[in-house]
Design a protein around this motif. Structure first.
Motif, short mmCIF file in Angstrom:
data_model
loop_
_atom_site.label_atom_id
_atom_site.label_comp_id
_atom_site.label_asym_id
_atom_site.label_seq_id
_atom_site.Cartn_x
_atom_site.Cartn_y
_atom_site.Cartn_z
N ARG A 57 5.46 -23.33 24.49
CA ARG A 57 5.20 -22.22 23.56
C ARG A 57 4.17 -21.21 24.05
O ARG A 57 3.88 -20.24 23.35
N MET B 205 1.61 -20.85 12.74
CA MET B 205 3.07 -20.77 12.69
C MET B 205 3.57 -19.39 13.04
O MET B 205 4.65 -19.23 13.63
N GLU B 206 2.80 -18.36 12.74
CA GLU B 206 3.20 -17.01 13.12
C GLU B 206 3.26 -16.89 14.65
O GLU B 206 4.19 -16.29 15.18
N ASN C 20 6.17 -19.47 16.06
CA ASN C 20 7.54 -19.04 15.76
C ASN C 20 7.88 -17.71 16.43
O ASN C 20 8.99 -17.21 16.31
#
Length: 260
Positions: free
Chosen positions: A107, A255-256, A259
């Motif tokens: 990520r 999470m922003e 994702n």
């Protein structure tokens, strides 16, 4: 309330104790844990943390791919883990490794200028920053009064040179240089995590920095295994934040980023 630890480190079981102690020696800290994945899950979940972002560091260029494969395996084996990849400016093809990370399911990228011995604004990494801007975040250890490698002014230059690069500045932008970091980074758009900060700053000062930057830019992190997750969660929850600020820091901002 969900809590995501955006700053955790683990190592293969057979070297975890040795690697953790080496990190503790670097900072003159006695680590709280041994640094295995299972210990992170056990200690983290007991503290109320549900998900963890793994941030590996290759101190030698020949370690890079091996460490990235280890993180990929850990993420695939544990649904609680998100993984970042590591890079080293002295590896044979940093941009090629960044491309591997980009397509691996990891990520983001973690860099640690002080232990990897390069300046944050080292031009050898500019091709990497250009490749990943707008595509992957980069989390960079920032600030240490003993060294100049990670001084927040160097991070500020990277932010200025790569306006589309999503940057996360560890340790409120400047571990042991919190005030200098605030002056340099408060008007940027980078995120900042609060790992390895609450034990070095009075709660009111931590709160002032969080609100000065804006809670929408702050991420919770424990810096496991150096610190105990339960103590870090307790220190965070004792800060006089509003319910909305606390949720943003605990998980919404994370999470922003994750994702995309």
């Amino acid at each position: 309330m969900e809590i995501i630890d955006f700053h955790a480190h683990i190592y293969p079981d057979k070297i975890a104790a040795k690697a953790t102690q080496a990190t503790g020696d670097f900072y003159n800290i006695s680590p709280a844990h041994n640094g295995t994945g299972e210990e992170l899950l056990t200690a983290g979940k007991a503290a109320g943390i549900s998900r963890f972002v793994l941030l590996p560091v290759a101190t030698r260029p020949d370690q890079v791919r091996h460490i990235n494969n280890f993180i990929i395996d850990e993420v695939s084996s544990h649904q609680e883990f998100f993984g970042f990849g590591t890079l080293h400016p002295d590896c044979e093809d940093p941009a090629g490794e960044a491309d591997f990370i980009l397509h691996s399911g990891l990520r983001g990228i973690k860099l640690h200028p002080d232990t990897q011995h390069f300046n944050t604004d080292d031009k050898r990494l500019y091709e990497v920053f250009d490749l990943i801007q707008g595509r992957l975040p980069v989390l960079i250890h920032c600030g240490d009064k003993r060294f100049d490698y990670s001084h927040p002014r160097r991070l500020k230059k990277v932010i200025d040179d790569f306006p589309r690069l999503q940057v996360i500045a560890a340790h409120l932008g400047g571990w042991s240089l919190f005030g200098e970091a605030f002056e340099l980074l408060r008007d940027t758009e980078c995120y900042l995590d609060i790992s390895s900060t609450t034990m070095f700053l009075p709660p009111d000062q931590t709160l002032r920095y969080i609100r000065g930057y804006g809670a929408e830019r702050i991420l919770f992190g424990t810096d496991f295994p150096l610190w105990d997750p339960a103590k870090e969660v307790d220190s965070f929850l004792k800060l006089r934040l509003s319910a909305g600020e606390r949720e943003q820091i605990a998980w919404r901002n994370a999470m922003e980023i994750l994702n995309g």
